[in-house]
Scaffold this active site. Structure first.
Site, PDB file in Angstrom:
ATOM      1  N   MET A 253       0.830  -1.205   0.000  1.00 26.18           N
ATOM      2  CA  MET A 253       0.000   0.000   0.000  1.00 26.18           C
ATOM      3  C   MET A 253       0.863   1.253   0.000  1.00 26.18           C
ATOM      4  O   MET A 253       0.591   2.214  -0.736  1.00 26.18           O
ATOM      5  CB  MET A 253      -0.935   0.004   1.214  1.00 26.18           C
ATOM      6  N   TYR A 254       1.915   1.265   0.811  1.00 22.68           N
ATOM      7  CA  TYR A 254       2.815   2.415   0.837  1.00 22.68           C
ATOM      8  C   TYR A 254       3.410   2.653  -0.544  1.00 22.68           C
ATOM      9  O   TYR A 254       3.407   3.781  -1.058  1.00 22.68           O
ATOM     10  CB  TYR A 254       3.931   2.189   1.858  1.00 22.68           C
TER      11      TYR A 254
END
Length: 262
Positions: free
Chosen positions: A151-152
């Site tokens: 996600m990052y």
């Protein structure tokens, strides 16, 4: 005397940038999401009293960015350089193991913070035909993949595309829309990615010892680059491919260890 605003600048590389800009004679507004964090940062920069100011604002929302902009201009006048530095990570877990609230929070800060943090300063800067807006890149900006950082990395990849696209649309405005490529910097966020004793974390620690740098070194380089930058889409890169290859080949002779005692 340049007026600089840095989002997410109460610690880490954002705080390092603030200190370096102040050393260069700039006026700086630091930002965080809690009164305690902002107060602590301003206190630590008290040697530059009169040229540093703190603003508590939630930068994931348009209202928060607008508040930060308005307070900064009310304090020090027109903003010359705006830095979209704020970013948050998440535990090193597979994406499906993370709660939805955490995924949405990472997306809001790392992506929408950049969107609003570019559009709002740009509207004001373009009216006078000058100014610089920079966005901090990170893991995922170049499409690289590390398990546990999906996600990052997705948000950083999206933020990079957005910044490049915005720069293209704004190319005739007189406002620079740039990118900062810090490489690997020893911050709390980086430390969280190697917190375990398993072989994978040991491997990451070896790589970081070869390629990473401390906040002061990278901040100094980036600030000098931002102050000197010109053109519609400046790109300021610390850990170039050539430098990374050199360190991989000869880094063993440097004998650095950022993790002993941590």
């Amino acid at each position: 005397m340049k007026h600089v605003v840095i989002t997410g600048s109460t610690r880490g590389i954002g705080f390092g940038l603030a200190g370096r800009f102040l050393e260069k004679g700039c006026r700086v507004v630091v930002n965080g999401t809690t009164p305690e964090g902002v107060e602590r940062a301003v206190k630590e920069l008290s040697a530059f009293v009169g040229r540093v100011h703190g603003v508590v604002a939630e930068i994931s929302s348009e209202a928060g960015i607008e508040r930060l902009w308005q307070e900064a201009e009310a304090r020090f006048g027109p903003v010359d350089i705006w830095v979209n530095n704020a970013g948050i990570g998440h535990p090193m877990l597979k994406l499906w193991e993370l709660p939805a609230e955490r995924l949405e929070r990472v997306a809001a800060v790392n992506l929408m913070g950049v969107v609003h943090g570019t559009a709002i300063p740009f509207r004001a800067m373009t009216g006078r035909g000058s100014g610089k807006i920079f966005t901090m890149e990170g893991h995922g900006s170049n499409g690289g993949i590390i398990d546990g950082m999906s996600m990052y990395g997705t948000t950083k990849c999206a933020a990079t595309y957005f910044t490049k696209a915005f720069a293209h649309e704004a190319r005739d405005s007189g406002v620079s829309i740039g990118r900062l490529l810090p490489g690997m910097v020893v911050t709390d966020m980086l430390m969280e990615t190697v917190s375990g004793d398993d072989p994978e974390n040991a491997k990451r620690r070896r790589i970081y010892n070869l390629l990473a740098d401390d906040v002061a070194t990278v901040s100094s380089f980036l600030v000098d680059g931002m102050l000197a930058a010109s053109g519609p889409a400046p790109r300021i890169e610390w850990l170039t491919r050539r430098k990374a290859i050199f360190r991989m080949l000869f880094g063993a002779f440097r004998k650095r260890d950022f993790f002993s005692g941590r």
